[in-house]
Motif scaffolding. Structure first.
Motif, mmCIF file in Angstrom:
data_model
loop_
_atom_site.group_PDB
_atom_site.id
_atom_site.type_symbol
_atom_site.label_atom_id
_atom_site.label_comp_id
_atom_site.label_asym_id
_atom_site.label_seq_id
_atom_site.Cartn_x
_atom_site.Cartn_y
_atom_site.Cartn_z
ATOM 1 N N HIS A 29 40.050 36.133 35.751
ATOM 2 C CA HIS A 29 41.137 37.093 35.999
ATOM 3 C C HIS A 29 42.080 37.203 34.802
ATOM 4 C CE1 HIS A 29 43.268 33.429 37.225
ATOM 5 N NE2 HIS A 29 44.405 34.108 37.190
ATOM 6 N N GLU A 32 39.823 39.151 31.800
ATOM 7 C CA GLU A 32 39.653 40.580 31.996
ATOM 8 C C GLU A 32 40.767 41.391 31.338
ATOM 9 O OE1 GLU A 32 38.660 43.686 35.621
ATOM 10 O OE2 GLU A 32 39.275 41.648 36.115
ATOM 11 N N ASN A 141 43.854 48.501 35.715
ATOM 12 C CA ASN A 141 44.261 47.318 36.473
ATOM 13 C C ASN A 141 45.100 47.755 37.685
ATOM 14 O OD1 ASN A 141 45.027 44.817 37.425
ATOM 15 N ND2 ASN A 141 45.614 44.022 35.409
#
Length: 183
Positions: A29, A32, A141
Motif C-alpha cells: 500500500h 503503490e 487513488n
C-alpha cells in the motif's frame, strides 16, 4: 483500529523511527503511491537533519504509531527541478503548505484512521495560523481522495483536470466543521 480525531497525537520522526518507517514503506500500500523505500527514507533523513524544510511526524493512537504524516512549504518548492516536474506548484497561493500521509501497516486501512489523523493534523496546522493547506493525491487513488474529502478537503475547481499527476485539494474549514461526508 478505528480512531476518532481526538484520540490521535503526533510526534516528530526521529532517527530511531527509521527502521519502523522502512518496514511500512516496503508494504504494497506504500509502494503503490510512494517511491522506493530507501529513497523515501533518504528524504526523511534529510528532513530530520534539517536539509529539507518538510516536517515529518508519526501519528499515534494512544502510544502506538499508526502512520506517517508530513507538511511541506510550497514556496520552498518554487524552483527547479520541482517546477518542471510538478508545474502545479506554481499555481498555488504564496504561503501554502502541503500535507501527505500514509497509514503505517496495511491492517489500518479502511477504518477511517487516515481521515481522522488528517483532520486532527490539519486542525493543529490551522490553529498555528496556516490558512492555505493543500493535499495532492494521485487521481487514481480513490481511497485517498475519499478520505481527504471526509477530513474537510475539497477539489480546487480552478485546477481540476489541468494536471494528470495530481488531484489538487484545499482544506475547507467550513466543510470540516459541518461534518459533511464524502458523496
Amino acid at each position: 483500529m478505528k480512531a476518532d480525531a481526538d484520540e490521535i497525537t503526533f510526534r516528530p520522526v526521529t532517527d530511531g523511527d527509521l527502521p519502523m518507517l522502512r518496514s511500512w514503506m516496503v508494504q504494497p500500500h506504500w509502494q503503490e503511491w510512494w517511491g522506493d523505500a530507501e529513497t523515501e527514507l533518504g528524504y526523511v533523513r534529510d528532513m530530520i537533519e534539517g536539509r529539507d524544510t518538510t516536517r515529518p511526524y508519526l501519528f499515534l493512537v494512544g502510544d502506538v504509531p499508526m502512520g506517517y504524516i508530513q507538511y511541506w512549504f510550497v514556496d520552498d518548492h518554487r524552483r527547479e527541478p520541482w517546477l518542471t516536474d510538478e508545474p502545479w506548484i506554481a499555481e498555488l497561493p504564496a504561503g501554502s503548505i502541503g500535507v501527505d500521509l500514509s497509514i503505517g501497516d496495511a491492517a489500518g486501512l479502511g477504518k477511517g484512521l487516515g481521515s481522522a489523523a488528517l483532520a486532527a493534523f490539519v486542525r493543529t496546522l490551522w490553529d498555528e495560523g496556516f490558512r492555505e493547506i493543500i493535499i495532492d493525491p494521485d487521481p487514481a487513488n480513490a481511497r485517498a481522495v475519499r478520505a481527504y474529502h471526509k477530513a474537510g478537503f475539497r477539489t480546487i475547481d480552478a485546477l481540476k483536470g489541468r494536471f494528470d499527476s495530481v488531484h489538487l485539494m484545499r482544506f475547507d474549514p467550513n466543510a470540516a466543521m459541518s461534518g459533511e461526508e464524502a458523496a
